[in-house]
Motif scaffolding. Structure first.
Motif, PDB file in Angstrom:
ATOM      1  N   ALA A 109       1.104  -1.746  -0.127  1.00  0.00           N
ATOM      2  CA  ALA A 109       0.148  -0.447   0.077  1.00  0.00           C
ATOM      3  C   ALA A 109       1.178   1.300   0.318  1.00  0.00           C
ATOM      4  N   ALA A 110       1.966   1.334  -0.270  1.00  0.00           N
ATOM      5  CA  ALA A 110       3.205   2.579  -0.224  1.00  0.00           C
ATOM      6  C   ALA A 110       3.613   2.800  -1.836  1.00  0.00           C
ATOM      7  N   ARG A 111       3.549   4.021  -1.768  1.00  0.00           N
ATOM      8  CA  ARG A 111       3.545   4.224  -2.980  1.00  0.00           C
ATOM      9  C   ARG A 111       4.540   5.297  -2.535  1.00  0.00           C
ATOM     10  N   VAL A 112       6.044   5.677  -3.373  1.00  0.00           N
ATOM     11  CA  VAL A 112       6.773   6.516  -3.099  1.00  0.00           C
ATOM     12  C   VAL A 112       6.849   7.247  -4.538  1.00  0.00           C
ATOM     13  N   LEU A 113       7.019   8.578  -4.360  1.00  0.00           N
ATOM     14  CA  LEU A 113       7.645   9.067  -5.347  1.00  0.00           C
ATOM     15  C   LEU A 113       9.149   9.700  -5.594  1.00  0.00           C
ATOM     16  N   ILE A 114       9.364   9.563  -6.510  1.00  0.00           N
ATOM     17  CA  ILE A 114      10.622  10.413  -6.779  1.00  0.00           C
ATOM     18  C   ILE A 114      10.793  11.400  -7.285  1.00  0.00           C
ATOM     19  N   ALA A 115      10.737  13.116  -6.929  1.00  0.00           N
ATOM     20  CA  ALA A 115      11.423  14.210  -7.508  1.00  0.00           C
ATOM     21  C   ALA A 115      12.288  13.793  -8.898  1.00  0.00           C
TER      22      ALA A 115
END
Length: 134
Positions: free
Chosen positions: A65-71
């Motif tokens: 359920a985790a979502r990491v967005l990398i700039a």
């Protein structure tokens, strides 16, 4: 986009997945954005924020359920990083185990990245075939 085909650019420990998912759920967010900016005694600092939507150039890493967005400006600095979440009696927070970091300050909040020469030496063996350290 930067990365190694078939491998996520960033990995998360189970503790990080659980905490990021909890933050996202509490804020009804689309993800947890990480980046880097100039600052601190070593030259750079990580940034973290709850994001209501993914940017068009964000790299998206999903686990459970985790979502990491990398700039976009941080993508090349984050490849190979493991994100962890540690909870202790005196402090709790995210920890970044980043193979691209050359040094960090005493508090661990500020970092300096390896330069191209250092990275090339680590990934370029004598036979000239590029490899990533594992």
């Amino acid at each position: 986009m930067f990365g190694i085909p078939g491998q996520p650019a960033v990995t998360m420990t189970p503790a990080a997945v659980k905490h990021i998912a909890k933050l996202m759920s509490r804020e009804n967010a689309a993800g947890f954005r990480i980046g880097v900016k100039k600052g601190g005694c070593a030259g750079m600092e990580y940034t973290m924020e709850i994001a209501q939507e993914a940017g068009p150039m964000d790299m998206v890493i999903e686990e459970g359920a985790a979502r990491v967005l990398i700039a976009p400006t941080a993508q090349m600095f984050m490849i190979g990083t493991e994100i962890d979440y540690e909870a202790g009696l005196l402090e709790s927070g995210f920890k970044f185990r980043n193979p691209n970091v050359a040094e960090s300050c005493g508090c661990g909040e500020s970092i300096k990245f390896k330069d191209i020469g250092e990275l090339s030496a680590e990934t370029q063996p004598e036979d000239g075939v590029p490899r990533l350290k594992g």
